[in-house]
Design an enzyme around this catalytic site. Structure first.
Site, mmCIF file in Angstrom:
data_model
loop_
_atom_site.group_PDB
_atom_site.id
_atom_site.type_symbol
_atom_site.label_atom_id
_atom_site.label_comp_id
_atom_site.label_asym_id
_atom_site.label_seq_id
_atom_site.Cartn_x
_atom_site.Cartn_y
_atom_site.Cartn_z
ATOM 1 N N CYS A 2 23.098 28.628 47.137
ATOM 2 C CA CYS A 2 21.837 28.470 46.420
ATOM 3 C C CYS A 2 20.750 29.270 47.118
ATOM 4 O O CYS A 2 20.901 29.708 48.251
ATOM 5 C CB CYS A 2 21.448 27.001 46.388
ATOM 6 N N ARG A 27 21.862 36.237 44.559
ATOM 7 C CA ARG A 27 22.798 35.264 45.139
ATOM 8 C C ARG A 27 23.570 34.552 44.035
ATOM 9 O O ARG A 27 24.503 33.805 44.312
ATOM 10 C CB ARG A 27 22.046 34.225 45.981
ATOM 11 N N TRP A 83 23.508 27.365 42.656
ATOM 12 C CA TRP A 83 24.879 27.784 42.361
ATOM 13 C C TRP A 83 25.671 26.502 42.473
ATOM 14 O O TRP A 83 25.955 26.011 43.556
ATOM 15 C CB TRP A 83 25.353 28.818 43.378
ATOM 16 N N ASN A 109 20.481 24.079 50.203
ATOM 17 C CA ASN A 109 21.561 25.052 50.005
ATOM 18 C C ASN A 109 22.728 24.587 50.865
ATOM 19 O O ASN A 109 22.547 24.249 52.030
ATOM 20 C CB ASN A 109 21.112 26.448 50.458
ATOM 21 N N GLY A 110 23.915 24.536 50.286
ATOM 22 C CA GLY A 110 25.081 24.123 51.075
ATOM 23 C C GLY A 110 25.723 22.854 50.549
ATOM 24 O O GLY A 110 25.557 22.501 49.385
ATOM 25 N N GLU A 491 47.562 42.410 49.788
ATOM 26 C CA GLU A 491 46.095 42.382 49.655
ATOM 27 C C GLU A 491 45.450 43.550 50.398
ATOM 28 O O GLU A 491 44.556 44.214 49.878
ATOM 29 C CB GLU A 491 45.547 41.046 50.161
ATOM 30 N N LYS A 495 43.190 46.515 48.644
ATOM 31 C CA LYS A 495 41.817 46.857 49.067
ATOM 32 C C LYS A 495 41.719 48.362 49.353
ATOM 33 O O LYS A 495 40.773 49.023 48.954
ATOM 34 C CB LYS A 495 41.412 46.057 50.313
ATOM 35 N N GLU A 498 41.801 50.232 46.086
ATOM 36 C CA GLU A 498 40.613 49.983 45.246
ATOM 37 C C GLU A 498 39.392 50.790 45.683
ATOM 38 O O GLU A 498 38.675 51.330 44.858
ATOM 39 C CB GLU A 498 40.201 48.516 45.366
ATOM 40 N N HIS A 514 66.183 50.021 52.637
ATOM 41 C CA HIS A 514 66.804 50.204 51.313
ATOM 42 C C HIS A 514 66.067 51.261 50.491
ATOM 43 O O HIS A 514 66.133 51.266 49.264
ATOM 44 C CB HIS A 514 66.832 48.863 50.557
ATOM 45 N N LYS A 613 34.200 44.284 37.916
ATOM 46 C CA LYS A 613 34.357 43.045 38.693
ATOM 47 C C LYS A 613 35.142 42.013 37.892
ATOM 48 O O LYS A 613 35.979 41.276 38.425
ATOM 49 C CB LYS A 613 32.984 42.480 39.071
HETATM 50 C C1 AGP Z 1 40.197 42.507 43.558
HETATM 51 O O1 AGP Z 1 39.470 43.096 44.558
HETATM 52 C C2 AGP Z 1 39.939 43.074 42.217
HETATM 53 N N1 AGP Z 1 38.563 43.003 41.885
HETATM 54 C C3 AGP Z 1 40.841 42.539 41.116
HETATM 55 O O2 AGP Z 1 42.171 42.784 41.467
HETATM 56 C C4 AGP Z 1 40.673 41.054 40.829
HETATM 57 O O3 AGP Z 1 41.222 40.298 41.854
HETATM 58 C C5 AGP Z 1 41.415 40.719 39.519
HETATM 59 O O4 AGP Z 1 40.806 41.446 38.487
HETATM 60 C C6 AGP Z 1 41.370 39.231 39.233
HETATM 61 O O5 AGP Z 1 40.060 38.795 39.038
HETATM 62 P P1 AGP Z 1 39.749 37.230 38.919
HETATM 63 O O6 AGP Z 1 40.064 36.591 40.214
HETATM 64 O O7 AGP Z 1 38.300 37.177 38.563
HETATM 65 O O8 AGP Z 1 40.609 36.698 37.812
#
Ligand code: AGP
Length: 618
Positions: A2, A27, A83, A109-110, A491, A495, A498, A514, A613
């Site tokens: 928040c 935020r 939030w 906040n928290g 992961e 990253k 991406e 393999h 996003k």
């Molecule tokens: C991750 O860094 C990406 N932005 C993307 O893979 C993301 O995780 C995926 O689109 C899923 O999004 P969500 O968690 O909002 O469903």
């Protein structure tokens, strides 16, 4: 996360406070409110939705004779962007919150961890609550402790509270005072001439003053137009320096970090702490009452199915180890965009977990709906209250990472992993699959994670930057892991892809021979996640295989494990914890490696090419 802002001074502050909230909009929020004290009376206006709604509510209130709000003459007030974490997105749950007589108003906040217990005690003493929030507790606690001295009442309340929070209080009988307190969540003082501010972040008052004082954990702060007094929780005066902030407004929004992604990487301790806070409030039990799943349903479960996309899918893969190992329940994983078209065998004995930070990813929503239609109980694990996922599920478990602006998920990932650990332990507890002492041990280890994240980020930052410097012009990155280390590699590789656009692959180390081993040459950086786990030895022999082909091995290892250091070219150590909890820490150097590599390539890490996003298209 928040947004808080409080002002006391000589200037009319209604619009100052709203302007401060505008600067905290980044935020993320779902409702907002303001309280003004004038002529011995506090008036409050709150509204669901954005600040435009709050402004219209103020106009409407002014029309209904709300003097303080209408005249805007008040020179003391509090404002807040919410939030939501506890309680739905409603006007009643928006801050500021008042006590029984509306003499005390607070913004927070928290998370107040022991809110349920305190609410019961206060209700037994006759206090009447008007919201579902944990925050309102604080207003009633101050009312309970108040005997003419607001700071003393705040100190008394502070002693009763447990959690991860910061709050500011105002009292109708003290028009020259605001009192704030901090326990982990950020709080900062804006020092002015004849006026002072308290806020959760500098942007809230940066236009008015660049002079700030940091508030430390356990500090109680009293601001008045003429000064600032800081004491500890016992009332002993403390000295704090006034510092000059040189950031421009953009930098301030990023909390002084160069990008939102770095800011969010460094918000992970808070995000994880808030996600586990009141779910592990007593050290012996995992409390997920919010799921409203009856114990008998937990006992009868036949299988867990996890559906998600991208980074959320990787969090699910780590969660699978927690659920299978602790609760001995079989877990099936699937990428949502595959799951929904493979006509999966799903039924009433299945618990389906849809993981989606945004709560709006089309494929995950469709997979959740399909599972629900086939009778499974569906849990949405999401970061956004009011998102579609919360409507497409039978139960909702919220991560509490706050708004994530960087497209590359970081703090929502570690919060999802924390939530999956909670689910694994809760299922084990409900199915009596783990001895009590083991649950108590794991709860203690989970509670140590936020500080371990903070320590890891501080300890590995320089080493990771050096690795990035030696490899950022590479053509290919390979990530190798086994067992619970593999999702961490997936992961890390995601990253890197991406935000640096460098082709990167993550592979089960046992699979190397393999085929993929053919990819290796002297120039290939190979990131090996070799943290302590039941099959570390196997992993070390795979590392040796890779090294034998001349590749440059960067290993992530658990503190104290010298065997890894002897096997790899470079070793980055993370603190020791239970092997199932290690991924929460092992992913941090991989987030930083992708970030540093992209920065060295001069790329826009917050908004990478071709990516959004939230992926609402199918
Ligand atoms: C991750 O860094 C990406 N932005 C993307 O893979 C993301 O995780 C995926 O689109 C899923 O999004 P969500 O968690 O909002 O469903």
């Amino acid at each position: 996360m928040c947004g808080i802002v409080g002002y006391v001074g000589e200037r009319p502050c209604r619009d100052l406070l709203i302007a401060g909230l505008e600067k905290l909009e980044y935020r993320g929020y779902d409702s907002a409110g303001v309280s003004l004290l004038d002529g011995g009376r506090i008036e409050s206006v709150r509204a669901v939705g954005n600040l435009a709604n709050l402004r219209s509510a103020i106009e409407a209130a002014a029309g209904n004779g709300a003097v303080a709000v209408a005249d805007a003459t008040a020179t003391i007030g509090l404002a807040h962007t919410r939030w939501a974490t506890h309680g739905r997105v409603t006007e009643e749950n928006a801050h500021p919150h008042g006590d029984c007589s509306d003499e005390v108003h607070i913004v927070l906040n928290g998370i107040v961890e022991n809110h349920a217990e305190l609410r019961r005690e206060l209700q037994a003493e006759g206090h009447v609550f008007s919201s579902e929030t944990d925050a309102e507790i604080v207003a009633h606690l101050i009312e309970k402790h108040y005997a003419g001295d607001l700071a003393a009442a705040v100190r008394g309340s502070f002693a009763d509270l447990r959690g991860h929070y910061a709050f500011v209080a105002m009292h109708a009988r003290h028009p020259q005072l605001l009192v704030g307190a901090r326990q982990e969540c950020p709080l900062i003082i804006g020092v002015g001439e004849g006026e002072n501010f308290l806020a959760s972040a500098i942007p809230a008052f940066l236009r008015e003053t660049r002079r700030v004082m940091q508030v430390e954990n356990g500090d109680i702060v009293v601001i008045s137009p003429d000064g600032v007094e800081i004491t500890d929780a016992a009332g002993t005066p403390l000295q704090r320096q006034v510092e000059e902030v040189t950031w421009d407004e953009d930098a301030a929004e990023r909390g002084g970090f160069p990008t939102f992604m770095t800011k969010e990487i460094h918000e992970q301790p808070d995000a994880v702490a808030e996600t586990i806070a009141d779910r592990l409030s007593d050290d012996e039990h995992v409390n997920l009452e919010e799921l409203e799943i009856p114990p008998e349903r937990v006992a009868e479960l036949r299988r867990v199915v996890i559906v998600a996309c991208g980074t959320s899918y990787h969090a699910g893969l780590i969660g699978r180890y927690a659920i299978e190992h602790w609760a001995r329940l079989p877990v099936e994983m699937d990428i949502a965009s595959e799951f929904r078209y493979r006509d999966p065998v799903i039924g009433p004995d299945d618990l389906v977990i849809g993981i989606t930070q945004s709560g709006e990813t089309a494929d995950t929503l469709a997979a959740m709906r399909l599972a629900r239609d086939r009778g499974a109980h569906v849990i949405a694990l999401t970061n956004v209250m009011g998102s579609q996922a919360t409507r497409d599920a039978d139960s909702v478990l919220f991560t509490r990472a706050g708004l994530e602006i960087g497209v590359a998920a970081t703090k929502t990932f570690t919060s999802q992993v924390a939530a999956m650990y909670l689910l694994g332990l809760w299922l084990a507890q409900g199915r009596e699959r783990l001895p009590r002492e083991r649950i108590v041990e794991l709860i203690a280890e989970m509670k140590a994670l936020p500080h371990q994240i903070e320590a890891t980020l501080a300890n590995v930052e320089d080493q990771v930057r050096a690795v990035a410097r030696s490899h950022y012009q590479g053509r290919f990155f390979l990530y190798l892991g086994r067992h619970i280390g593999l999702p961490v590699c997936l992961e890390g590789a995601l990253k890197m892809k991406e935000i640096s656009y460098i082709p990167s692959d993550a592979y089960a180390a046992g699979e190397m021979k393999h085929g993929p081993i053919a990819l290796l040459d002297e120039s290939t950086p190979v990131v090996c996640v070799a943290t302590d786990s039941p099959i570390l030895e196997k992993m070390l022999s795979n590392v040796a295989e890779v090294r034998a082909r001349g590749a440059d091995v960067i290993a992530i290892a658990t503190d104290g494990n010298e065997a890894v250091r002897e096997t790899a070219d470079q070793t980055i150590f993370i603190p020791s914890t239970d092997w199932i909890l290690q991924p929460m820490l092992a992913v941090l150097p991989l987030q930083l490696l992708a970030y540093d590599t992209a920065r060295l390539l001069g790329l826009n890490v917050d908004q990478p090419r071709n990516l959004a996003k939230t992926v609402t298209v199918e």
